[in-house]
Design a protein around this motif. Sequence first.
Motif, PDB file in Angstrom:
ATOM      1  N   HIS A  10       0.878  -1.168   0.000  1.00  0.00           N
ATOM      2  CA  HIS A  10       0.000   0.000   0.000  1.00  0.00           C
ATOM      3  C   HIS A  10       0.918   1.221   0.000  1.00  0.00           C
ATOM      4  O   HIS A  10       1.764   1.344   0.885  1.00  0.00           O
ATOM      5  CB  HIS A  10      -0.889   0.029   1.244  1.00  0.00           C
ATOM      6  N   PRO A  12       1.452   5.649  -0.818  1.00  0.00           N
ATOM      7  CA  PRO A  12       0.776   6.943  -0.955  1.00  0.00           C
ATOM      8  C   PRO A  12       0.936   7.508  -2.368  1.00  0.00           C
ATOM      9  O   PRO A  12       1.781   7.040  -3.137  1.00  0.00           O
ATOM     10  CB  PRO A  12       1.498   7.814   0.077  1.00  0.00           C
ATOM     11  N   PRO A  13       0.160   8.537  -2.701  1.00  0.00           N
ATOM     12  CA  PRO A  13       0.241   9.134  -4.039  1.00  0.00           C
ATOM     13  C   PRO A  13       1.648   9.591  -4.427  1.00  0.00           C
ATOM     14  O   PRO A  13       2.012   9.534  -5.596  1.00  0.00           O
ATOM     15  CB  PRO A  13      -0.705  10.343  -3.938  1.00  0.00           C
ATOM     16  N   SER A  14       2.427  10.023  -3.444  1.00  0.00           N
ATOM     17  CA  SER A  14       3.771  10.520  -3.752  1.00  0.00           C
ATOM     18  C   SER A  14       4.691   9.432  -4.309  1.00  0.00           C
ATOM     19  O   SER A  14       5.731   9.738  -4.899  1.00  0.00           O
ATOM     20  CB  SER A  14       4.400  11.134  -2.497  1.00  0.00           C
ATOM     21  N   SER A  40      -5.954   4.474  -7.022  1.00  0.00           N
ATOM     22  CA  SER A  40      -7.236   5.136  -6.828  1.00  0.00           C
ATOM     23  C   SER A  40      -7.258   6.478  -7.538  1.00  0.00           C
ATOM     24  O   SER A  40      -6.334   7.279  -7.405  1.00  0.00           O
ATOM     25  CB  SER A  40      -7.489   5.334  -5.326  1.00  0.00           C
ATOM     26  N   ASP A  42      -9.483   8.777  -6.898  1.00  0.00           N
ATOM     27  CA  ASP A  42      -9.891   9.784  -5.914  1.00  0.00           C
ATOM     28  C   ASP A  42      -8.725  10.360  -5.123  1.00  0.00           C
ATOM     29  O   ASP A  42      -8.555  11.563  -5.042  1.00  0.00           O
ATOM     30  CB  ASP A  42     -10.912   9.186  -4.942  1.00  0.00           C
ATOM     31  N   ASP A  43      -7.940   9.482  -4.532  1.00  0.00           N
ATOM     32  CA  ASP A  43      -6.885   9.985  -3.658  1.00  0.00           C
ATOM     33  C   ASP A  43      -5.475   9.650  -4.135  1.00  0.00           C
ATOM     34  O   ASP A  43      -4.500  10.052  -3.525  1.00  0.00           O
ATOM     35  CB  ASP A  43      -7.091   9.478  -2.233  1.00  0.00           C
ATOM     36  N   GLY A  44      -5.356   8.911  -5.215  1.00  0.00           N
ATOM     37  CA  GLY A  44      -4.049   8.618  -5.788  1.00  0.00           C
ATOM     38  C   GLY A  44      -3.274   7.524  -5.083  1.00  0.00           C
ATOM     39  O   GLY A  44      -2.142   7.214  -5.466  1.00  0.00           O
ATOM     40  N   GLU A  45      -3.849   6.934  -4.031  1.00  0.00           N
ATOM     41  CA  GLU A  45      -3.142   5.858  -3.344  1.00  0.00           C
ATOM     42  C   GLU A  45      -3.101   4.623  -4.230  1.00  0.00           C
ATOM     43  O   GLU A  45      -4.007   4.372  -5.021  1.00  0.00           O
ATOM     44  CB  GLU A  45      -3.816   5.527  -2.019  1.00  0.00           C
TER      45      GLU A  45
END
Length: 138
Positions: A10, A12-14, A40, A42-45
């Motif tokens: 999992h 993060p978007p970064s 995703s 929506d949130d880029g994860e």
Amino acid sequence: MTISKRVVLHFPPSLVEEPMTYVLVKKFNVMFNILKARVSVDDGEGALLLELTGTERNMNNSLIYLKQLGVKTETLDKDLVRADEKCVQCGICALVCPTSAFSITAREMTLNFDAAKCIGCDECRKNCPYGAIKTYFP
């Protein structure tokens, strides 16, 4: 000795554009097979369900690298949760499981889960009439 392990990453978007899997091969000599992937909107994860293969030492070093990068890693069995209070052990999950990760012990009529066989297809969750299975992999 070479081992294989199914893990869920999992991130993060970064880190979506970070070449993590490339580094696993080049730096740690760990091969990977992508079983599922999701980013995703929506949130880029992002999330990846991978089967990793390598020596135990290289595997451990690669997981340390991912953790230091900010990637949350879980073994597949941590991302599949069966709610015992909802499960009536009807066995539908065992019937639809293509790899027999879920099975029934006939004599005791108990439901068993072998995470090593699970490929994260999500059929168990989709077919459970009691909503007793939750999955957190992609």
